[in-house]
Design a protein around this motif. Structure first.
Motif, PDB file in Angstrom:
ATOM      1  N   ILE A   1      49.609  20.991  -0.555  1.00  0.00           N
ATOM      2  CA  ILE A   1      50.791  21.084  -0.036  1.00  0.00           C
ATOM      3  C   ILE A   1      50.115  21.994   1.015  1.00  0.00           C
ATOM      4  CG2 ILE A   1      52.686  21.775  -1.563  1.00  0.00           C
ATOM      5  CD1 ILE A   1      51.609  24.940  -1.832  1.00  0.00           C
ATOM      6  N   LEU A   2      50.618  22.729   1.729  1.00  0.00           N
ATOM      7  CA  LEU A   2      50.419  23.823   3.060  1.00  0.00           C
ATOM      8  C   LEU A   2      51.387  24.456   2.704  1.00  0.00           C
ATOM      9  CD1 LEU A   2      48.931  23.928   6.015  1.00  0.00           C
ATOM     10  CD2 LEU A   2      49.881  23.131   7.146  1.00  0.00           C
ATOM     11  N   GLN A   3      51.375  25.991   2.531  1.00  0.00           N
ATOM     12  CA  GLN A   3      51.895  26.884   3.288  1.00  0.00           C
ATOM     13  C   GLN A   3      52.021  27.837   4.931  1.00  0.00           C
ATOM     14  OE1 GLN A   3      52.170  29.070  -0.979  1.00  0.00           O
ATOM     15  NE2 GLN A   3      53.581  31.157   0.546  1.00  0.00           N
ATOM     16  N   CYS A   4      53.427  27.791   5.147  1.00  0.00           N
ATOM     17  CA  CYS A   4      53.126  28.595   6.479  1.00  0.00           C
ATOM     18  C   CYS A   4      54.320  29.725   6.228  1.00  0.00           C
ATOM     19  CB  CYS A   4      53.368  27.527   7.427  1.00  0.00           C
ATOM     20  SG  CYS A   4      52.649  26.645   7.139  1.00  0.00           S
ATOM     21  N   GLY A   5      54.573  30.247   7.222  1.00  0.00           N
ATOM     22  CA  GLY A   5      55.605  31.195   7.264  1.00  0.00           C
ATOM     23  C   GLY A   5      55.723  32.589   6.534  1.00  0.00           C
ATOM     24  N   ASP A   6      53.916  32.966   6.776  1.00  0.00           N
ATOM     25  CA  ASP A   6      53.520  34.796   6.048  1.00  0.00           C
ATOM     26  C   ASP A   6      53.403  35.243   7.186  1.00  0.00           C
ATOM     27  OD1 ASP A   6      52.173  37.132   5.754  1.00  0.00           O
ATOM     28  OD2 ASP A   6      51.802  36.334   3.687  1.00  0.00           O
ATOM     29  N   PRO A   7      54.008  36.498   8.113  1.00  0.00           N
ATOM     30  CA  PRO A   7      53.609  36.683   9.360  1.00  0.00           C
ATOM     31  C   PRO A   7      52.108  37.264   9.008  1.00  0.00           C
ATOM     32  CG  PRO A   7      54.980  37.923   9.084  1.00  0.00           C
ATOM     33  CD  PRO A   7      55.444  36.678   7.901  1.00  0.00           C
ATOM     34  N   THR A   8      51.364  37.981   7.864  1.00  0.00           N
ATOM     35  CA  THR A   8      50.430  38.464   7.826  1.00  0.00           C
ATOM     36  C   THR A   8      49.710  37.812   7.505  1.00  0.00           C
ATOM     37  OG1 THR A   8      51.214  38.666   5.378  1.00  0.00           O
ATOM     38  CG2 THR A   8      51.603  40.579   6.882  1.00  0.00           C
ATOM     39  N   ALA A   9      49.092  36.517   7.368  1.00  0.00           N
ATOM     40  CA  ALA A   9      48.871  35.217   6.914  1.00  0.00           C
ATOM     41  C   ALA A   9      47.564  35.989   5.482  1.00  0.00           C
ATOM     42  CB  ALA A   9      47.972  35.090   7.929  1.00  0.00           C
ATOM     43  N   THR A  10      48.579  36.617   4.859  1.00  0.00           N
ATOM     44  CA  THR A  10      48.032  37.081   3.331  1.00  0.00           C
ATOM     45  C   THR A  10      48.144  36.071   1.933  1.00  0.00           C
ATOM     46  OG1 THR A  10      49.499  38.960   2.771  1.00  0.00           O
ATOM     47  CG2 THR A  10      47.744  39.444   4.593  1.00  0.00           C
ATOM     48  N   GLY A  11      49.576  35.326   2.493  1.00  0.00           N
ATOM     49  CA  GLY A  11      51.019  35.053   1.353  1.00  0.00           C
ATOM     50  C   GLY A  11      51.979  36.333   0.109  1.00  0.00           C
TER      51      GLY A  11
ATOM     52  N   GLY B   1      62.800  33.659  -2.455  1.00  0.00           N
ATOM     53  CA  GLY B   1      62.424  33.268  -1.233  1.00  0.00           C
ATOM     54  C   GLY B   1      62.250  34.300  -0.627  1.00  0.00           C
ATOM     55  N   GLY B   2      61.704  33.758   0.676  1.00  0.00           N
ATOM     56  CA  GLY B   2      61.769  35.202   1.590  1.00  0.00           C
ATOM     57  C   GLY B   2      61.735  34.258   3.662  1.00  0.00           C
ATOM     58  N   SER B   3      61.031  33.978   3.921  1.00  0.00           N
ATOM     59  CA  SER B   3      60.477  33.223   5.295  1.00  0.00           C
ATOM     60  C   SER B   3      59.230  32.263   5.056  1.00  0.00           C
ATOM     61  CB  SER B   3      59.514  34.167   6.007  1.00  0.00           C
ATOM     62  OG  SER B   3      58.872  35.064   5.505  1.00  0.00           O
ATOM     63  N   GLN B   4      58.590  32.496   3.337  1.00  0.00           N
ATOM     64  CA  GLN B   4      57.778  31.371   3.516  1.00  0.00           C
ATOM     65  C   GLN B   4      57.757  30.192   2.978  1.00  0.00           C
ATOM     66  OE1 GLN B   4      53.484  32.997   1.378  1.00  0.00           O
ATOM     67  NE2 GLN B   4      54.381  35.257   1.999  1.00  0.00           N
ATOM     68  N   PHE B   5      57.013  29.005   3.131  1.00  0.00           N
ATOM     69  CA  PHE B   5      57.589  27.804   3.424  1.00  0.00           C
ATOM     70  C   PHE B   5      56.422  26.609   2.449  1.00  0.00           C
ATOM     71  CE2 PHE B   5      57.447  27.723   7.816  1.00  0.00           C
ATOM     72  CZ  PHE B   5      57.074  26.595   8.020  1.00  0.00           C
ATOM     73  N   PHE B   6      56.572  25.722   2.155  1.00  0.00           N
ATOM     74  CA  PHE B   6      55.623  24.389   2.266  1.00  0.00           C
ATOM     75  C   PHE B   6      55.927  23.572   2.548  1.00  0.00           C
ATOM     76  CE2 PHE B   6      57.515  25.429  -1.574  1.00  0.00           C
ATOM     77  CZ  PHE B   6      57.067  24.051  -2.924  1.00  0.00           C
ATOM     78  N   LEU B   7      55.064  22.435   2.516  1.00  0.00           N
ATOM     79  CA  LEU B   7      55.602  21.452   3.408  1.00  0.00           C
ATOM     80  C   LEU B   7      54.288  20.141   2.484  1.00  0.00           C
ATOM     81  CD1 LEU B   7      53.661  22.020   7.388  1.00  0.00           C
ATOM     82  CD2 LEU B   7      56.079  22.283   6.194  1.00  0.00           C
ATOM     83  N   VAL B   8      54.668  19.236   1.531  1.00  0.00           N
ATOM     84  CA  VAL B   8      54.050  18.751   0.685  1.00  0.00           C
ATOM     85  C   VAL B   8      53.384  17.679   1.363  1.00  0.00           C
ATOM     86  CG1 VAL B   8      54.607  17.113  -1.352  1.00  0.00           C
ATOM     87  CG2 VAL B   8      55.858  19.742  -1.240  1.00  0.00           C
TER      88      VAL B   8
ATOM     89  N   GLY C   1      53.911  38.568   3.276  1.00  0.00           N
ATOM     90  CA  GLY C   1      54.503  39.052   3.906  1.00  0.00           C
ATOM     91  C   GLY C   1      56.277  38.373   3.878  1.00  0.00           C
ATOM     92  N   GLY C   2      56.867  38.842   4.864  1.00  0.00           N
ATOM     93  CA  GLY C   2      57.709  37.676   4.553  1.00  0.00           C
ATOM     94  C   GLY C   2      58.857  38.772   5.820  1.00  0.00           C
ATOM     95  N   PRO C   3      60.359  38.559   5.890  1.00  0.00           N
ATOM     96  CA  PRO C   3      61.070  38.794   6.147  1.00  0.00           C
ATOM     97  C   PRO C   3      61.716  40.115   6.314  1.00  0.00           C
ATOM     98  CG  PRO C   3      62.195  37.763   5.302  1.00  0.00           C
ATOM     99  CD  PRO C   3      60.630  37.466   4.539  1.00  0.00           C
ATOM    100  N   GLY C   4      61.312  40.445   5.058  1.00  0.00           N
ATOM    101  CA  GLY C   4      61.854  42.235   4.776  1.00  0.00           C
ATOM    102  C   GLY C   4      63.312  41.950   3.738  1.00  0.00           C
ATOM    103  N   TYR C   5      63.591  41.006   3.293  1.00  0.00           N
ATOM    104  CA  TYR C   5      64.632  40.503   2.768  1.00  0.00           C
ATOM    105  C   TYR C   5      64.144  38.706   2.132  1.00  0.00           C
ATOM    106  CZ  TYR C   5      65.883  36.460   5.584  1.00  0.00           C
ATOM    107  OH  TYR C   5      65.922  36.208   6.655  1.00  0.00           O
ATOM    108  N   THR C   6      64.819  39.176   0.492  1.00  0.00           N
ATOM    109  CA  THR C   6      65.604  37.657  -0.320  1.00  0.00           C
ATOM    110  C   THR C   6      66.028  37.039  -0.305  1.00  0.00           C
ATOM    111  OG1 THR C   6      65.644  39.103  -2.185  1.00  0.00           O
ATOM    112  CG2 THR C   6      63.079  38.404  -1.695  1.00  0.00           C
ATOM    113  N   ILE C   7      66.558  35.565  -0.211  1.00  0.00           N
ATOM    114  CA  ILE C   7      67.608  34.853  -0.104  1.00  0.00           C
ATOM    115  C   ILE C   7      67.245  34.087  -1.988  1.00  0.00           C
ATOM    116  CG2 ILE C   7      67.133  34.376   1.838  1.00  0.00           C
ATOM    117  CD1 ILE C   7      65.881  31.742   1.659  1.00  0.00           C
ATOM    118  N   PRO C   8      69.369  33.445  -2.079  1.00  0.00           N
ATOM    119  CA  PRO C   8      68.534  32.643  -3.652  1.00  0.00           C
ATOM    120  C   PRO C   8      68.301  31.778  -4.424  1.00  0.00           C
ATOM    121  CG  PRO C   8      70.453  33.206  -2.095  1.00  0.00           C
ATOM    122  CD  PRO C   8      70.302  33.610  -1.549  1.00  0.00           C
ATOM    123  N   ASP C   9      67.577  31.329  -4.852  1.00  0.00           N
ATOM    124  CA  ASP C   9      67.419  29.874  -4.675  1.00  0.00           C
ATOM    125  C   ASP C   9      68.540  28.805  -5.337  1.00  0.00           C
ATOM    126  OD1 ASP C   9      64.365  30.824  -5.354  1.00  0.00           O
ATOM    127  OD2 ASP C   9      64.566  30.930  -7.409  1.00  0.00           O
ATOM    128  N   GLU C  10      68.147  28.155  -4.307  1.00  0.00           N
ATOM    129  CA  GLU C  10      69.095  26.918  -4.205  1.00  0.00           C
ATOM    130  C   GLU C  10      68.519  25.390  -4.487  1.00  0.00           C
ATOM    131  OE1 GLU C  10      72.395  27.821  -0.214  1.00  0.00           O
ATOM    132  OE2 GLU C  10      69.868  27.924   0.188  1.00  0.00           O
TER     133      GLU C  10
END
Length: 155
Positions: A52-62, A96-103, A64-73
Motif C-alpha cells: 500500500i501507499l498511504q496518503c491523505g494526512d496533511p501533516t505527513a505524520t500518520g 476513518g477520516g481523510s487518510q486513504f491507501f492505494l493497493v 493528521g486528519g480532518p477533525g472528524y471521523t466517519i463510520p466504517d462501511e
C-alpha cells in the motif's frame, strides 16, 4: 463518480462506489472539493507483507486528519486486491477520516477498512513505480520516490 488524484508521479483515476460506501465517498468528495488533499505528501509505503501507499494526512505524520471521523462501511467479505482504494483508520472501528491507501498488489488485510473505490491498471502502475524505488532506510516508512498529491479533481 471518478476522482483523479494528481500525483507528482502521474495521475490516478479512482472510480468511487457511492452505493457501498456513501458516507466515505461523500466525505472524500467534500474534502477534495475544499482542496484538503492539495500539496500533501503520501507519507507511508509498505512493500512487504501488504502493498500500500498511504496518503491523505496533511501533516505527513500518520496522525493528521480532518477533525472528524466517519463510520466504517465494510462487510465480512471485504477484500483488498490490487487496484483497491480504501480508507485508513486509527486502529479502531469507525475512526476513518481523510487518510486513504492505494493497493498496488493483492493484499491480505482484515475487513476493517472501507473500500472507497478502485483504480485501473494505469493507476496501479503509477503506485507500483513509486513502490519499486523502496522505502526510506532512515524512517522505514516514507517512500524514497516523491509521492505528493498536487490536486484531486472530480468528474
Amino acid at each position: 463518480m471518478v476522482a483523479t488524484i494528481g500525483l507528482t508521479a502521474g495521475d490516478i483515476d479512482v472510480t468511487m462506489d457511492r452505493a457501498t460506501a456513501p458516507c466515505t465517498v461523500n466525505s472524500f468528495v467534500s474534502l477534495a472539493e475544499q482542496g484538503f488533499y492539495d500539496d500533501t505528501v503520501c507519507h507511508r509505503l509498505v512493500d512487504t507483507g501488504i502493498f500500500i501507499l498511504q496518503c491523505g494526512d496533511p501533516t505527513a505524520t500518520g496522525t493528521g486528519g480532518p477533525g472528524y471521523t466517519i463510520p466504517d462501511e465494510v462487510t465480512a467479505d471485504t477484500t483488498y486486491p490490487a487496484g483497491t482504494v480504501a480508507m485508513a483508520n486509527r486502529g479502531a472501528k469507525n475512526t476513518g477520516g481523510s487518510q486513504f491507501f492505494l493497493v498496488y498488489a493483492d493484499t491480505d488485510l482484515p475487513a476493517d477498512y472501507t473500500v472507497l473505490g478502485t483504480m485501473d491498471q494505469a493507476g496501479i502502475d503509477v503506485v507500483g513505480s513509486i513502490a519499486s524505488q523502496g522505502v526510506d532506510a532512515v524512517d522505514q516508512t516514507s517512500p524514497i520516490a516523491e509521492a505528493k498529491i498536487t490536486s484531486i479533481t472530480l468528474g
